[in-house]
Design an enzyme around this catalytic site. Structure first.
Site, short mmCIF file in Angstrom:
data_model
loop_
_atom_site.label_atom_id
_atom_site.label_comp_id
_atom_site.label_asym_id
_atom_site.label_seq_id
_atom_site.Cartn_x
_atom_site.Cartn_y
_atom_site.Cartn_z
N THR A 288 0.83 -1.21 0.00
CA THR A 288 0.00 0.00 0.00
C THR A 288 0.86 1.26 0.00
O THR A 288 0.39 2.34 -0.34
CB THR A 288 -0.94 0.03 1.23
OG1 THR A 288 -0.15 -0.12 2.41
CG2 THR A 288 -1.94 -1.09 1.16
N SER B 291 8.58 4.83 5.70
CA SER B 291 7.66 5.39 6.70
C SER B 291 8.16 5.13 8.12
O SER B 291 9.26 5.52 8.47
CB SER B 291 6.25 4.84 6.47
OG SER B 291 5.29 5.51 7.25
N HIS B 292 7.35 4.46 8.95
CA HIS B 292 7.70 4.27 10.36
C HIS B 292 8.51 3.00 10.60
O HIS B 292 8.81 2.66 11.74
CB HIS B 292 6.42 4.21 11.19
CG HIS B 292 5.52 3.06 10.81
ND1 HIS B 292 4.87 3.02 9.61
CD2 HIS B 292 5.19 1.92 11.47
CE1 HIS B 292 4.16 1.90 9.53
NE2 HIS B 292 4.34 1.21 10.64
N GLU C 22 -7.26 4.74 10.13
CA GLU C 22 -7.14 4.39 11.55
C GLU C 22 -5.68 4.32 11.99
O GLU C 22 -5.38 4.36 13.18
CB GLU C 22 -7.84 3.06 11.82
CG GLU C 22 -7.02 1.81 11.54
CD GLU C 22 -6.57 1.65 10.10
OE1 GLU C 22 -5.52 1.02 9.88
OE2 GLU C 22 -7.26 2.16 9.18
#
Length: 550
Positions: A37, A148-149, A396
């Site tokens: 994604t 990202s993270h 979320e």
């Protein structure tokens, strides 16, 4: 749960940066290119993010954009992960050899994902009377180099087409397939030596920071924040937002402190996440433990915030409520924005992923706005944000963006900086913290218990879960309540959800296979309390296990 979760990293937890970069250049690719994604991710140490991968993906993007006629500037941004700079060097060499007009950061520093999205949109007409173009000559697009993270050992490479947001599945499937073909003989891909590529006539720079910071006043009421004197503690968490927060404070005269301006590719200053790994997850109380400690007792800030490495996620900490659950903050943000953005049209809708809290559904109904429920993936919000029909799109997992004051597009990728500033605006305008406003929503709509758990699953089981039909679920009850719906397509756009969602009057669960691990994820919520939530989770595992074994 690792016994050291939430405690400071020790020397033995840190990566060897030299070893990691050496593996990038010297280890042959072992794993294929796989776009999830958020692009292709992996570690050079595992043969999953090496020079060959990046050369092949870049070459595939060059072919893809040529096929579609994208011949404008291609913007390139990178975050602070150790593999991001070498990956950018490889990409620049391949793009320059192909004569692609690339634009890298003017300061040779780090670029948050939302700043790149904004640059692409502006280049394609955002802010003009004609609006954003996504067809025709001269279109710009971009690449964000970030996992990202993810932990420090990982790298990531993501493509953003002319709409400025994450590429859709058609694009990523095509790019990945071609990249894997090129990967077989990646050393034959044309390249230009980096020093030559940097000064090539097709290589230019872009001031991502100034363009982003100067434009913020068109989407956030920074004057209200300044006048109210809201004290903000912004923690970039060692990520790409580090220069941006300092610039925002200076540009708008805010009482804003950059809590930790340090950048270190080992992230030695972090506390460990739930599994004992260093992970820049600003929605995790374990990764955010240092900032949470600062907000105990007589806290120096009204609002404290965190961002992940590419600043597309937000973490909101209040004096009275601690780290907010992302679902709680999304509901507060939506309720506030649709009451305080007069320039948004009366028909402007709300976007949410179908694994986000049903509290958002209740808020949407309460303020009389349509709700568009989509599968997991921010790419599904892009069309609505682009044309202004969706005012707010949120996930979320603490990722969201929303429109400018005038109802036109801001970014079509997640913007963690924006959502952090919104928390300060909410505090300034309402006189209440987002935690207090969430309590107000609970008093009005009821309290829910929400959680996500993982369960083991083989590759075959994950494939079956991804392709379930409603008929595969034979159960008629879930945790003592009648099942009211069984979904495999999202109601907002009829796109496959890659799993299953089951609802009752007071609860729901959704199950999706992980794209990176041999597990499936169960999201669940109950408006009947934590005990009922636990029953829903157990029932969910039973429902899924029976469906997978049938």
């Amino acid at each position: 749960m690792n016994e050291r979760a939430g405690t400071p990293a020790l020397p033995e937890d840190l990566i060897d940066v030299d070893e990691l970069i050496s593996a990038y250049y010297n280890q042959e690719p072992v794993e294929p290119v796989v776009f999830g994604t958020s692009g292709h991710r992996g570690s050079a140490l595992d043969g999953a993010f090496n020079e060959g991968h990046i050369a092949a993906i870049t070459a595939a993007i060059i072919e893809y954009r040529a096929e579609l006629g994208y011949d404008g500037e291609l913007y390139i941004g990178r975050d602070t992960h150790a593999l991001s700079e070498p990956a950018q060097r490889t990409a620049v060499e391949v793009f320059a050899a192909a004569g692609v007009n690339i634009r890298i950061d003017a300061r040779n520093r780090y670029t948050p994902t939302p700043a790149l999205s904004l640059a692409v949109l502006r280049a394609n007409g955002a802010g003009t009377e004609a609006g954003v173009r996504v067809e025709g000559p001269g279109l710009a697009d971009g690449v964000v180099i970030t996992p990202s993270h993810n932990p420090p050992r990982d790298g990531g490479f993501k493509y953003n087409p002319p709409h400025g947001g994450p590429a859709d599945s058609d694009a990523t499937t095509k790019i990945a397939a071609r990249a894997n073909e090129l990967l077989k003989d990646w050393r034959s891909i044309p390249r230009m030596p980096y020093e030559e590529a940097r000064v090539a006539k097709t290589t230019g720079t872009h001031d991502f920071l100034s363009a982003y910071v100067d434009d913020l006043e068109n989407v956030i009421d920074v004057e209200a924040i300044r006048k109210a004197g809201v004290k903000i503690g912004a923690d970039p968490m060692g990520g790409a937002a580090v220069d941006y927060w300092a610039a925002i404070a200076e540009r708008y005269g805010l009482d804003l402190t950059v809590v930790n301006p340090e950048v270190d590719p080992t992230w030695r200053f972090m506390t460990l996440d739930w599994d004992g790994k260093i992970r820049m997850d600003c929605s995790s109380p374990y990764s955010m433990a240092s900032l949470l400690k600062r907000m105990e007792g007589d806290a120096p800030y009204d609002i404290a915030t965190g961002n992940d490495a590419d600043a597309d996620r937000h973490g909101i900490v209040t004096r009275d409520g601690g780290l907010m659950n992302p679902n709680h903050y999304l509901a507060v943000a939506i309720n506030y924005l649709f009451e305080h953005r007069e320039g948004w049209g009366a028909n402007t809708a709300i976007g949410k992923t179908l694994v986000s809290s049903s509290l958002i559904d209740l808020v949407a109904s309460g303020i009389g706005r349509d709700l568009i429920e989509v599968p997991v993936g921010f790419k599904y919000f892009v069309p609505g944000l682009l044309d202004g029909s969706v005012g707010f799109g949120g996930e979320e997992s603490a990722g969201a963006s929303f429109l400018r004051f005038d109802g036109t597009v801001w970014t079509t990728d997640k913007d963690g900086i924006l959502l952090c500033l919104l928390a300060a605006e909410i505090t300034a305008v309402t006189g209440k913290t987002p935690s207090q406003l969430h309590a107000d929503l609970v008093a009005k709509y009821g309290s829910s218990a929400y959680a996500r758990i993982d369960a083991p699953a083989s590759k075959d089981q994950k494939a079956k879960l991804k392709n379930l039909s409603p008929e595969d679920v034979t159960a008629t009850e879930l945790a003592g309540e009648e099942i009211t719906n069984k979904l495999v397509n999202a109601p907002g756009n009829n796109e496959p959800i890659g799993g299953l969602k089951v609802t009752t009057e007071n609860a729901w669960f959704a199950a999706r296979p992980s794209g990176t691990e041999d597990v499936y994820k169960i999201y669940a919520e109950s408006f009947q309390g934590p005990e009922h939530l636990a029953q829903v989770q157990e029932a969910a595992k039973d429902v899924v296990d029976r469906a997978l074994s049938s």
